[in-house]
Design a protein around this motif. Structure first.
Motif, PDB file in Angstrom:
ATOM      1  N   VAL A   1      28.036  36.852  45.688  1.00  0.00           N
ATOM      2  CA  VAL A   1      28.967  37.813  46.299  1.00  0.00           C
ATOM      3  C   VAL A   1      29.935  38.401  45.289  1.00  0.00           C
ATOM      4  N   LEU A   2      29.982  37.862  44.075  1.00  0.00           N
ATOM      5  CA  LEU A   2      30.919  38.355  43.066  1.00  0.00           C
ATOM      6  C   LEU A   2      30.234  39.281  42.073  1.00  0.00           C
ATOM      7  N   VAL A   3      30.935  40.359  41.717  1.00  0.00           N
ATOM      8  CA  VAL A   3      30.421  41.344  40.778  1.00  0.00           C
ATOM      9  C   VAL A   3      31.472  41.591  39.698  1.00  0.00           C
ATOM     10  N   GLY A   4      31.009  41.809  38.466  1.00  0.00           N
ATOM     11  CA  GLY A   4      31.947  42.124  37.398  1.00  0.00           C
ATOM     12  C   GLY A   4      32.259  40.922  36.527  1.00  0.00           C
ATOM     13  N   ALA A   5      33.491  40.869  36.032  1.00  0.00           N
ATOM     14  CA  ALA A   5      33.897  39.806  35.106  1.00  0.00           C
ATOM     15  C   ALA A   5      33.825  38.429  35.753  1.00  0.00           C
TER      16      ALA A   5
END
Length: 216
Positions: free
Chosen positions: A113-117
């Motif tokens: 569910v997490l995107v990016g850094a």
């Protein structure tokens, strides 16, 4: 390109009014309360408006501690956090990693569910528009903690300065429960100062009555 001027609460209020982001009148909130004003940051939907908001977030973050990653809760928080990362880099010369969450987990590609850094082992500031009941912030805090992050604080555009479930405001409840700082770019008090300066006594009186009934 010239460096943007430092964030000015009154200028932001003017822009919010011109874009329909901020409206004075009579609005029934999800809580059932009839509010004399309404704020919808989703209508900051052009470059000038988003830039001014991001500049405010960036200016405030430079005054905060432990800004290792900035995070925008889906969906409104995503453009806010991206624009803020750009403002931090261009205006303050600080390159801060940023990320966001999906509403639904992705089961292919990188998944999750997490995107990016990456937030694992990092101190994270959450950027959003407003805390009404605090439910959404609590949900994203849980997601971030499960990913190994430490929540450093929350930064919102508006503090309504009104009671939540009890005698504390929703922001105060989040601060107390999660033991983190929560900052806002503008407050209900700023709106009242603006109305007073403009001589709009009718709208100001309604704000004062609302604050007397629900304010903290």
């Amino acid at each position: 390109m010239s460096t943007p001027a430092q964030f000015n609460p009154q200028a932001f209020i003017e822009l919010a009014l011109s874009r329909g982001v901020l409206k004075f009148g009579e609005f029934t909130l999800k809580s059932g309360r009839v509010s004399p004003y309404f704020f919808n940051a989703g209508l900051l939907n052009d470059g000038e408006a988003l830039s001014l908001l991001a500049q405010g977030y960036a200016d405030k973050l430079t005054q905060c501690k432990n800004v290792e990653v900035i995070f925008g809760p889906a969906y409104k928080g995503i453009p806010f956090v991206a624009a803020t990362a750009v403002a931090l880099s261009q205006t303050h010369g600080v390159s801060v990693p940023w990320g966001f969450n999906r509403k639904e987990a992705k089961d292919h590609g990188e998944g999750g569910v997490l995107v990016g850094a990456s937030v694992e082992g990092k101190k994270v500031w959450i950027i959003d528009d407003v805390i009404t009941a605090g439910t959404a912030i609590r949900e994203v805090v849980t997601i971030l903690k499960n990913a190994g992050a430490t929540i450093a604080g929350v930064l919102v555009a508006l503090d309504r300065e009104e009671k939540g479930q009890g005698d504390l405001s929703a922001i105060q409840e989040v601060q107390k429960e999660l033991e983190i700082p929560v900052h806002a770019l503008i407050t209900m008090s700023d709106l009242m100062v603006y109305l007073d300066a403009k001589g709009d006594q009718d709208a100001l009186a309604k704000m004062q009555a609302y604050r007397k009934k629900y304010g903290v």
